[in-house]
Design a protein around this motif. Structure first.
Motif, PDB file in Angstrom:
ATOM      1  N   VAL A   1      -9.857   3.594  17.055  1.00  7.74           N
ATOM      2  CA  VAL A   1      -9.398   4.774  16.324  1.00  7.74           C
ATOM      3  C   VAL A   1     -10.315   4.998  15.126  1.00  7.74           C
ATOM      4  CG1 VAL A   1      -7.480   5.809  15.057  1.00  7.74           C
ATOM      5  CG2 VAL A   1      -7.021   4.323  17.037  1.00  7.74           C
ATOM      6  N   PRO A   2     -10.831   6.228  14.922  1.00  6.54           N
ATOM      7  CA  PRO A   2     -11.700   6.476  13.761  1.00  6.54           C
ATOM      8  C   PRO A   2     -10.992   6.132  12.455  1.00  6.54           C
ATOM      9  CG  PRO A   2     -11.710   8.362  15.274  1.00  6.54           C
ATOM     10  CD  PRO A   2     -10.636   7.434  15.748  1.00  6.54           C
TER      11      PRO A   2
ATOM     12  N   ASP B   1     -11.382   9.316   5.485  1.00  9.08           N
ATOM     13  CA  ASP B   1     -11.255  10.747   5.227  1.00  9.08           C
ATOM     14  C   ASP B   1     -10.660  11.408   6.466  1.00  9.08           C
ATOM     15  OD1 ASP B   1     -12.188  13.236   3.551  1.00  9.08           O
ATOM     16  OD2 ASP B   1     -12.860  13.615   5.608  1.00  9.08           O
ATOM     17  N   LEU B   2      -9.573  12.150   6.301  1.00 13.64           N
ATOM     18  CA  LEU B   2      -8.875  12.747   7.439  1.00 13.64           C
ATOM     19  C   LEU B   2      -9.773  13.705   8.213  1.00 13.64           C
ATOM     20  CD1 LEU B   2      -6.384  13.305   9.153  1.00 13.64           C
ATOM     21  CD2 LEU B   2      -5.615  14.924   7.394  1.00 13.64           C
ATOM     22  N   ARG B   3     -10.494  14.559   7.519  1.00 14.02           N
ATOM     23  CA  ARG B   3     -11.356  15.527   8.205  1.00 14.02           C
ATOM     24  C   ARG B   3     -12.388  14.822   9.069  1.00 14.02           C
ATOM     25  NH1 ARG B   3     -16.265  18.279   7.567  1.00 14.02           N
ATOM     26  NH2 ARG B   3     -16.185  20.469   8.300  1.00 14.02           N
ATOM     27  N   GLU B   4     -13.053  13.820   8.524  1.00 20.68           N
ATOM     28  CA  GLU B   4     -14.071  13.110   9.291  1.00 20.68           C
ATOM     29  C   GLU B   4     -13.466  12.369  10.482  1.00 20.68           C
ATOM     30  OE1 GLU B   4     -17.397  13.258   9.063  1.00 20.68           O
ATOM     31  OE2 GLU B   4     -16.893  14.892   7.694  1.00 20.68           O
ATOM     32  N   ASP B   5     -12.292  11.773  10.280  1.00 22.56           N
ATOM     33  CA  ASP B   5     -11.632  11.081  11.392  1.00 22.56           C
ATOM     34  C   ASP B   5     -11.336  12.054  12.532  1.00 22.56           C
ATOM     35  OD1 ASP B   5     -11.680   8.707  10.020  1.00 22.56           O
ATOM     36  OD2 ASP B   5      -9.552   8.722   9.467  1.00 22.56           O
TER      37      ASP B   5
ATOM     38  N   GLU C   1      -1.950   6.856  14.163  1.00 15.07           N
ATOM     39  CA  GLU C   1      -2.680   5.980  13.247  1.00 15.07           C
ATOM     40  C   GLU C   1      -3.495   6.792  12.244  1.00 15.07           C
ATOM     41  OE1 GLU C   1      -4.888   2.767  14.912  1.00 15.07           O
ATOM     42  OE2 GLU C   1      -3.390   2.347  16.457  1.00 15.07           O
ATOM     43  N   ILE C   2      -4.178   7.822  12.739  1.00 17.02           N
ATOM     44  CA  ILE C   2      -4.986   8.650  11.843  1.00 17.02           C
ATOM     45  C   ILE C   2      -4.113   9.301  10.777  1.00 17.02           C
ATOM     46  CG2 ILE C   2      -6.328  10.796  11.738  1.00 17.02           C
ATOM     47  CD1 ILE C   2      -7.591  10.003  14.409  1.00 17.02           C
ATOM     48  N   LEU C   3      -2.972   9.840  11.195  1.00 16.76           N
ATOM     49  CA  LEU C   3      -2.106  10.550  10.253  1.00 16.76           C
ATOM     50  C   LEU C   3      -1.398   9.593   9.303  1.00 16.76           C
ATOM     51  CD1 LEU C   3      -0.723  13.300  12.627  1.00 16.76           C
ATOM     52  CD2 LEU C   3      -2.203  13.639  10.635  1.00 16.76           C
ATOM     53  N   ALA C   4      -1.032   8.413   9.784  1.00 21.10           N
ATOM     54  CA  ALA C   4      -0.391   7.437   8.900  1.00 21.10           C
ATOM     55  C   ALA C   4      -1.331   7.057   7.759  1.00 21.10           C
ATOM     56  CB  ALA C   4       0.022   6.202   9.694  1.00 21.10           C
ATOM     57  N   ARG C   5      -2.597   6.869   8.078  1.00 25.29           N
ATOM     58  CA  ARG C   5      -3.571   6.542   7.045  1.00 25.29           C
ATOM     59  C   ARG C   5      -3.760   7.716   6.094  1.00 25.29           C
ATOM     60  NH1 ARG C   5      -7.573   4.195  11.629  1.00 25.29           N
ATOM     61  NH2 ARG C   5      -6.676   2.095  11.836  1.00 25.29           N
TER      62      ARG C   5
ATOM     63  N   GLY D   1      -2.608  10.286   0.641  1.00 32.34           N
ATOM     64  CA  GLY D   1      -2.209  11.540   0.033  1.00 32.34           C
ATOM     65  C   GLY D   1      -2.888  12.753   0.613  1.00 32.34           C
ATOM     66  N   GLU D   2      -3.515  12.603   1.802  1.00 32.51           N
ATOM     67  CA  GLU D   2      -4.225  13.720   2.438  1.00 32.51           C
ATOM     68  C   GLU D   2      -3.333  14.539   3.365  1.00 32.51           C
ATOM     69  OE1 GLU D   2      -8.616  12.994   3.532  1.00 32.51           O
ATOM     70  OE2 GLU D   2      -7.581  11.116   3.983  1.00 32.51           O
ATOM     71  N   ALA D   3      -2.171  14.020   3.717  1.00 36.92           N
ATOM     72  CA  ALA D   3      -1.279  14.715   4.640  1.00 36.92           C
ATOM     73  C   ALA D   3       0.146  14.613   4.142  1.00 36.92           C
ATOM     74  CB  ALA D   3      -1.389  14.123   6.050  1.00 36.92           C
TER      75      ALA D   3
END
Length: 207
Positions: free
Chosen positions: A79-80, A84-88, A140-144, A149-151
């Motif tokens: 998983v990326p 950074d959410l955008r980069e993932d 996983e991406i969204l939990a991180r 504080g990005e989502a």
């Protein structure tokens, strides 16, 4: 001393044999689709016998299910996690674009008869292949992202969680070719991020 190579083919057994059969069966699906997917065709391609296949899978349908699970799980990577959410998200979509751009359209077209015969859908096949892991990458991406504080967790409905991947799959299936990179960027920047980013009144963290 006789150093001549043994001309007899090495006999495959166990997991090695099963992997070879599934690899041959996956090639048969991609090249011939559901109508050409038969036990005989797979046996010939795998260099084995019908009886060997039937000892592992009782019928064509069970072999096909195992084949789809085998094929759809190929190429799955970590998983990326760039911080950074955008980069993932861009990494996730770009990887999928490379790995699935030939497979998804073929399955959509060639498997039509299977979906009609069985009453199943591509979503059913995906769930069968991935089981509990279906959707775990996005989780996983969204939990991180939430922890950073990005989502905004209150915005992450089922539809919002899947919207980026759903749009990517739609474009991939409609065009039957890789999605242009600028479209992947637009999916992330114009649709996904505005939906998941914290609103001014929210800090985006779970209380």
């Amino acid at each position: 001393m006789n150093l001549e190579p043994d001309p007899r083919p090495r006999r495959r057994r166990g997991e090695e044999l099963e992997a070879a059969i599934l690899a041959a069966a996956w090639e048969q699906v991609l090249e011939g689709g559901y109508p050409a997917f038969t036990i005989d065709a797979v046996a010939d391609r795998a260099g084995t016998s019908r009886s060997v296949i039937y000892r592992r899978w009782p019928d064509r349908e069970s072999l096909l299910e195992a084949t789809l699970a085998h094929g759809l799980n190929q190429g799955r990577t970590e998983v990326p996690d760039t911080g950074d959410l955008r980069e993932d998200m861009l990494i996730l979509l770009r990887r999928s674009n490379v790995e699935r751009s030939t497979i998804a359209p073929l399955l959509s077209v060639f498997m039509g008869a299977y979906y009609a015969d069985s009453g199943r859908t591509f979503a059913d096949v995906r769930q069968q292949a991935f089981g509990e892991r279906a959707g775990r990458t996005m989780d996983e991406i969204l939990a991180r992202a939430v922890s950073r504080g990005e989502a905004d967790p209150t915005a992450l409905t089922t539809r919002v969680r899947s919207v980026a991947v759903d749009l990517f799959r739609h474009d991939l299936l409609m065009t039957a070719k890789p999605v242009p990179d600028e479209d992947l960027v637009a999916i992330v920047d114009e649709v996904f991020l505005p939906l998941v980013r914290p609103r001014p009144e929210s800090d985006g963290r779970i209380p």
